[in-house]
Design a protein around this motif. Structure first.
Motif, PDB file in Angstrom:
ATOM      1  N   ILE A 280       0.829  -1.205   0.000  1.00 43.48           N
ATOM      2  CA  ILE A 280       0.000   0.000   0.000  1.00 43.48           C
ATOM      3  C   ILE A 280       0.869   1.264   0.000  1.00 43.48           C
ATOM      4  N   ASP A 281       2.002   1.231   0.680  1.00 45.95           N
ATOM      5  CA  ASP A 281       2.914   2.386   0.644  1.00 45.95           C
ATOM      6  C   ASP A 281       3.372   2.664  -0.782  1.00 45.95           C
ATOM      7  N   VAL A 282       3.706   1.616  -1.511  1.00 47.97           N
ATOM      8  CA  VAL A 282       4.126   1.779  -2.912  1.00 47.97           C
ATOM      9  C   VAL A 282       2.953   2.271  -3.751  1.00 47.97           C
ATOM     10  N   ALA A 283       1.766   1.713  -3.518  1.00 48.73           N
ATOM     11  CA  ALA A 283       0.582   2.126  -4.263  1.00 48.73           C
ATOM     12  C   ALA A 283       0.297   3.611  -4.074  1.00 48.73           C
ATOM     13  N   LYS A 284       0.400   4.083  -2.845  1.00 49.66           N
ATOM     14  CA  LYS A 284       0.141   5.507  -2.582  1.00 49.66           C
ATOM     15  C   LYS A 284       1.210   6.390  -3.226  1.00 49.66           C
ATOM     16  N   ARG A 285       2.450   5.927  -3.196  1.00 44.83           N
ATOM     17  CA  ARG A 285       3.532   6.709  -3.818  1.00 44.83           C
ATOM     18  C   ARG A 285       3.346   6.812  -5.332  1.00 44.83           C
ATOM     19  N   LEU A 286       2.915   5.753  -5.957  1.00 39.92           N
ATOM     20  CA  LEU A 286       2.741   5.749  -7.410  1.00 39.92           C
ATOM     21  C   LEU A 286       1.478   6.502  -7.836  1.00 39.92           C
ATOM     22  N   GLY A 287       0.481   6.561  -6.970  1.00 43.18           N
ATOM     23  CA  GLY A 287      -0.724   7.327  -7.258  1.00 43.18           C
ATOM     24  C   GLY A 287      -1.620   6.731  -8.325  1.00 43.18           C
ATOM     25  N   SER A 288      -1.574   5.432  -8.509  1.00 44.68           N
ATOM     26  CA  SER A 288      -2.385   4.769  -9.527  1.00 44.68           C
ATOM     27  C   SER A 288      -3.584   4.046  -8.924  1.00 44.68           C
ATOM     28  N   THR A 289      -3.350   3.209  -7.931  1.00 43.82           N
ATOM     29  CA  THR A 289      -4.400   2.334  -7.402  1.00 43.82           C
ATOM     30  C   THR A 289      -5.317   3.085  -6.445  1.00 43.82           C
ATOM     31  N   THR A 290      -6.611   3.077  -6.775  1.00 45.46           N
ATOM     32  CA  THR A 290      -7.618   3.781  -5.976  1.00 45.46           C
ATOM     33  C   THR A 290      -8.482   2.835  -5.164  1.00 45.46           C
ATOM     34  N   HIS A 291      -8.601   1.572  -5.626  1.00 43.85           N
ATOM     35  CA  HIS A 291      -9.476   0.600  -4.965  1.00 43.85           C
ATOM     36  C   HIS A 291      -8.754  -0.736  -4.803  1.00 43.85           C
ATOM     37  N   VAL A 292      -8.970  -1.369  -3.649  1.00 46.19           N
ATOM     38  CA  VAL A 292      -8.405  -2.688  -3.367  1.00 46.19           C
ATOM     39  C   VAL A 292      -9.548  -3.594  -2.898  1.00 46.19           C
ATOM     40  N   PHE A 293      -9.704  -4.754  -3.538  1.00 44.33           N
ATOM     41  CA  PHE A 293     -10.805  -5.670  -3.257  1.00 44.33           C
ATOM     42  C   PHE A 293     -10.267  -7.002  -2.746  1.00 44.33           C
ATOM     43  N   CYS A 294     -11.022  -7.621  -1.846  1.00 45.67           N
ATOM     44  CA  CYS A 294     -10.619  -8.916  -1.290  1.00 45.67           C
ATOM     45  C   CYS A 294     -11.844  -9.753  -0.977  1.00 45.67           C
ATOM     46  N   GLY A 295     -11.604 -11.005  -0.618  1.00 45.76           N
ATOM     47  CA  GLY A 295     -12.661 -11.913  -0.181  1.00 45.76           C
ATOM     48  C   GLY A 295     -12.264 -12.528   1.151  1.00 45.76           C
ATOM     49  N   HIS A 296     -12.415 -13.876   1.263  1.00 42.91           N
ATOM     50  CA  HIS A 296     -11.893 -14.673   2.365  1.00 42.91           C
ATOM     51  C   HIS A 296     -12.748 -14.630   3.625  1.00 42.91           C
ATOM     52  N   ASP A 297     -13.043 -13.458   4.147  1.00 43.46           N
ATOM     53  CA  ASP A 297     -13.813 -13.345   5.387  1.00 43.46           C
ATOM     54  C   ASP A 297     -15.299 -13.291   5.022  1.00 43.46           C
ATOM     55  N   HIS A 298     -15.960 -14.437   4.999  1.00 41.44           N
ATOM     56  CA  HIS A 298     -17.301 -14.562   4.438  1.00 41.44           C
ATOM     57  C   HIS A 298     -18.314 -13.605   5.047  1.00 41.44           C
ATOM     58  N   GLU A 299     -18.192 -13.361   6.326  1.00 41.61           N
ATOM     59  CA  GLU A 299     -19.224 -12.596   7.032  1.00 41.61           C
ATOM     60  C   GLU A 299     -19.006 -11.087   6.950  1.00 41.61           C
ATOM     61  N   ASN A 300     -17.910 -10.646   6.387  1.00 40.66           N
ATOM     62  CA  ASN A 300     -17.614  -9.219   6.294  1.00 40.66           C
ATOM     63  C   ASN A 300     -18.046  -8.671   4.938  1.00 40.66           C
TER      64      ASN A 300
END
Length: 350
Positions: A280-300
């Motif tokens: 995430i530190d690299v993502a913020k420095r590059l200024g490209s990625t605005t959204h991050v999606f995940c799964g795994h935790d079924h109830e969340n």
């Protein structure tokens, strides 16, 4: 019945059991491919798969998360009935699955069933792997072989010297211009941290380097920083931090997202690696990625904006595997890409 007939019947039964055991337990290994990447490699944007956005029409991505097809055929049919219904309602331009596509002994049969269903929608689809996908009788390499042969599947194995299998990117193109890069990451297994025990694995440092190389390569090719999104099975550590710092707990102990920061809730804190490897530190420095999606935790099902990035759980899709799900509802998460990005859930009661 004579002893001879009993003996023949016993031999036949043994034969059936032996064949069934072979089908269920003999490993399907697939091919191992060596494709070593280096940060000094020349970047070629044409090597990235593309999907096309129609002009003046939002591009819709549907996220299916933790389908976990398993040994219960009736439950699997329920999952497929739900995905059919959701696709018919939303009419997505693309489907992404966020891991744990299958969960069980006969991974080979389940994977083929999963592919057949995804192909039936006749839209591009991009899978990532989760912690359950590698548990059965078919290796990730075997599954990758099948993904790569499917007509509509965008899956790529990615560089062989990165962690996991299936680190790849997809470009969304409108009028010949790349308007969004979609990064698929494999971070879907557990890691033994010693005293802390087995926990979710951290994003690999080589994965982060490849991501930075791709973002910079796309910027050079397009003459601007291309907006991007990241998709993986496990949540990033910053998602957990955001929930701890911003959410409030209701009377049930759920972590609710205040309206000004997003929507939804977490029944429990996001399961993340105890190590922050710096993605995430690299993502913020590059200024490209605005959204991050995940799964795994079924109830969340929370979606929360924190420190310049929106972190979102894909909604648990379907009932498998019963009875080990405690999600309040099922469905899919939809991403609309147009002049801006809109994320919303399409839900169904359990």
């Amino acid at each position: 019945m004579s002893k001879r007939k009993i003996k023949i019947a016993a031999l036949c039964l043994f034969g059936v059991i032996a064949v069934t055991a072979c089908i269920m337990f003999i490993p399907r290994t697939g091919k191992k491919v060596s494709d070593v990447w280096s940060a000094t490699d020349e970047f070629d944007s044409d090597s990235i798969a593309t999907v096309t956005k129609q002009k003046d029409k939002p591009f819709r991505i549907m996220l299916f998360t933790d389908l976990q097809l398993w040994s219960d055929i009736l439950a699997n049919n329920e999952v497929f009935r739900l995905t059919d219904e959701l696709v018919d309602e939303v009419r997505p331009d693309m489907i992404i699955t966020l891991g744990d596509n299958v969960s069980g002994i006969s991974t080979d049969i389940l994977t083929l069933s999963f592919i057949e269903k995804m192909e039936s929608y006749k839209v591009p689809w991009a899978p990532v792997f989760g912690n359950h996908d590698s548990e059965g009788n078919a290796t990730l390499e075997w599954q990758a072989d099948k993904f790569e042969k499917a007509d509509y599947c965008l899956f790529r194995r990615g560089p062989s010297n990165l962690y996991g299998l299936g680190n790849y990117a997809v470009n969304v193109v409108e009028d010949g211009e790349v308007i969004e890069t979609l990064f698929m990451f494999d971070n879907g297994r557990y890691y033994d941290y010693g005293a802390e025990g087995k926990r979710e694995i951290y994003m690999g440092y080589e994965q982060i380097a490849w991501y930075e190389w791709t973002v910079n390569g796309m910027a050079a090719a397009e003459g601007k920083t291309v907006p991007s999104m990241a998709f993986s099975h496990f949540a990033m550590p910053q998602f957990r931090t955001a929930v701890e710092r911003i959410c409030y707990q209701d009377e049930n102990g759920f972590y609710r997202v205040p309206e000004e920061y997003g929507s939804g809730y977490c029944k429990y804190l996001p399961g993340t690696a105890p190590v922050d490897s710096g993605f995430i530190d690299v993502a913020k420095r590059l200024g490209s990625t605005t959204h991050v999606f995940c799964g795994h935790d079924h109830e969340n099902n929370a979606s929360i904006a924190y420190d310049g990035i929106v972190y979102t759980y894909g909604l648990k899709t379907g009932c498998s595997p019963k009875p080990w799900n405690d999600a309040d509802f099922y469905g899919a998460t939809v991403i609309e890409i147009d002049k801006d990005v809109r994320v919303f859930n399409v839900t169904r009661d359990k």
